[in-house]
Design a protein around this motif. Structure first.
Motif, PDB file in Angstrom:
ATOM      1  N   ALA A   3      -5.368   3.889  -6.552  1.00 24.13           N
ATOM      2  CA  ALA A   3      -5.244   4.029  -8.060  1.00 24.13           C
ATOM      3  C   ALA A   3      -4.057   4.262  -8.723  1.00 24.13           C
ATOM      4  O   ALA A   3      -3.033   4.714  -7.873  1.00 24.13           O
ATOM      5  CB  ALA A   3      -6.379   5.129  -8.263  1.00 24.13           C
ATOM      6  N   ALA A   4      -4.202   4.216 -10.011  1.00 25.54           N
ATOM      7  CA  ALA A   4      -2.940   4.692 -10.691  1.00 25.54           C
ATOM      8  C   ALA A   4      -3.642   5.686 -11.564  1.00 25.54           C
ATOM      9  O   ALA A   4      -4.626   5.258 -12.183  1.00 25.54           O
ATOM     10  CB  ALA A   4      -2.577   3.376 -11.539  1.00 25.54           C
ATOM     11  N   ALA A  43       7.367   2.874   0.555  1.00 23.55           N
ATOM     12  CA  ALA A  43       8.236   3.865   0.103  1.00 23.55           C
ATOM     13  C   ALA A  43       9.523   3.613  -0.140  1.00 23.55           C
ATOM     14  O   ALA A  43      10.175   3.135   0.910  1.00 23.55           O
ATOM     15  CB  ALA A  43       7.785   4.927   0.874  1.00 23.55           C
ATOM     16  N   ALA A  44      10.140   3.720  -1.113  1.00 24.17           N
ATOM     17  CA  ALA A  44      11.475   3.636  -1.205  1.00 24.17           C
ATOM     18  C   ALA A  44      12.242   4.758  -1.541  1.00 24.17           C
ATOM     19  O   ALA A  44      13.389   5.082  -1.490  1.00 24.17           O
ATOM     20  CB  ALA A  44      11.688   2.840  -2.782  1.00 24.17           C
ATOM     21  N   ALA A  45      11.628   6.072  -1.838  1.00 23.76           N
ATOM     22  CA  ALA A  45      12.316   7.196  -1.806  1.00 23.76           C
ATOM     23  C   ALA A  45      11.160   8.439  -1.192  1.00 23.76           C
ATOM     24  O   ALA A  45      10.026   8.332  -1.170  1.00 23.76           O
ATOM     25  CB  ALA A  45      12.603   7.647  -3.509  1.00 23.76           C
ATOM     26  N   GLY A  46      11.616   9.331  -0.795  1.00 17.61           N
ATOM     27  CA  GLY A  46      10.813  10.505  -0.318  1.00 17.61           C
ATOM     28  C   GLY A  46      10.846  10.357   1.236  1.00 17.61           C
ATOM     29  O   GLY A  46      11.328   9.649   1.963  1.00 17.61           O
ATOM     30  N   ILE A  82      -1.354   6.399  -3.123  1.00 16.78           N
ATOM     31  CA  ILE A  82      -1.319   5.330  -2.044  1.00 16.78           C
ATOM     32  C   ILE A  82      -1.930   6.151  -0.721  1.00 16.78           C
ATOM     33  O   ILE A  82      -1.729   7.308  -0.381  1.00 16.78           O
ATOM     34  CB  ILE A  82       0.316   5.034  -1.889  1.00 16.78           C
ATOM     35  CG1 ILE A  82       1.241   6.190  -1.332  1.00 16.78           C
ATOM     36  CG2 ILE A  82       0.906   4.298  -2.947  1.00 16.78           C
ATOM     37  CD1 ILE A  82       2.568   5.818  -0.988  1.00 16.78           C
ATOM     38  N   CYS A  83      -2.005   5.185   0.180  1.00 11.26           N
ATOM     39  CA  CYS A  83      -2.772   5.808   1.708  1.00 11.26           C
ATOM     40  C   CYS A  83      -2.386   4.836   2.759  1.00 11.26           C
ATOM     41  O   CYS A  83      -2.077   3.582   2.531  1.00 11.26           O
ATOM     42  CB  CYS A  83      -4.185   6.385   1.673  1.00 11.26           C
ATOM     43  SG  CYS A  83      -5.197   4.856   1.349  1.00 11.26           S
ATOM     44  N   ASP A  84      -2.351   5.339   3.964  1.00 13.81           N
ATOM     45  CA  ASP A  84      -2.026   4.446   5.180  1.00 13.81           C
ATOM     46  C   ASP A  84      -3.367   4.256   6.160  1.00 13.81           C
ATOM     47  O   ASP A  84      -3.291   3.558   6.978  1.00 13.81           O
ATOM     48  CB  ASP A  84      -0.736   4.507   5.919  1.00 13.81           C
ATOM     49  CG  ASP A  84      -0.821   5.908   6.436  1.00 13.81           C
ATOM     50  OD1 ASP A  84      -1.601   6.892   6.423  1.00 13.81           O
ATOM     51  OD2 ASP A  84       0.248   6.280   6.987  1.00 13.81           O
ATOM     52  N   ARG A 131       0.328  10.904  -3.800  1.00 11.86           N
ATOM     53  CA  ARG A 131       0.967  10.766  -5.157  1.00 11.86           C
ATOM     54  C   ARG A 131       2.279  10.553  -5.195  1.00 11.86           C
ATOM     55  O   ARG A 131       2.993  11.217  -4.657  1.00 11.86           O
ATOM     56  CB  ARG A 131       0.440  11.860  -6.079  1.00 11.86           C
ATOM     57  CG  ARG A 131       0.750  11.627  -7.355  1.00 11.86           C
ATOM     58  CD  ARG A 131       0.314  12.980  -8.414  1.00 11.86           C
ATOM     59  NE  ARG A 131       1.616  13.889  -8.263  1.00 11.86           N
ATOM     60  CZ  ARG A 131       1.785  14.567  -9.295  1.00 11.86           C
ATOM     61  NH1 ARG A 131       1.026  14.800 -10.398  1.00 11.86           N
ATOM     62  NH2 ARG A 131       3.024  15.325  -9.080  1.00 11.86           N
ATOM     63  N   LYS A 132       2.724   9.301  -5.655  1.00  7.55           N
ATOM     64  CA  LYS A 132       3.803   8.666  -5.725  1.00  7.55           C
ATOM     65  C   LYS A 132       4.397   8.274  -7.085  1.00  7.55           C
ATOM     66  O   LYS A 132       3.689   7.964  -7.873  1.00  7.55           O
ATOM     67  CB  LYS A 132       4.259   7.594  -4.898  1.00  7.55           C
ATOM     68  CG  LYS A 132       4.285   7.840  -3.485  1.00  7.55           C
ATOM     69  CD  LYS A 132       5.307   8.767  -2.800  1.00  7.55           C
ATOM     70  CE  LYS A 132       6.389   7.857  -2.540  1.00  7.55           C
ATOM     71  NZ  LYS A 132       7.442   8.372  -1.834  1.00  7.55           N
TER      72      LYS A 132
END
Length: 93
Positions: free
Chosen positions: A34-35, A17-20, A42-44, A55-56
């Protein structure tokens, strides 16, 4: 441009993640699930389990060159373990 980036992101890609709020977590890597609709899911496996992906916007994530195999993406435990291994390898370099 965002649509093109969504197509590049395939299931299993490891991203950061680059933001948020997600970027504040040190060494936090995520797997692309998925897109959809111009966003990346995304998930971890822990804060964001497979059942509740984040959702990013594609502009707010950094793609890595690594991909998690599909069989690892089946359970949260296996996903956490794979991302922890990747984090350990990337911080050792």
């Amino acid at each position: 441009m965002a649509a093109m980036m969504c197509e590049e992101m395939m299931r299993g890609c490891i991203v950061k993640a680059a933001a948020g709020r997600d970027k504040e977590k040190e060494g936090a890597f995520y797997a692309v699930i998925a897109a959809a609709d111009g966003y990346i899911l995304i998930c971890d496996g822990k804060r964001r389990p497979l059942e509740r992906p984040k959702r990013k916007n594609p502009r707010h994530i950094q793609k890595t060159d690594d991909i998690i195999p599909e069989e690892v993406m089946r359970t949260n435990k296996a996903l956490r373990r794979a991302l922890a291994d990747y984090t350990a390898r990337s911080s050792a370099v």
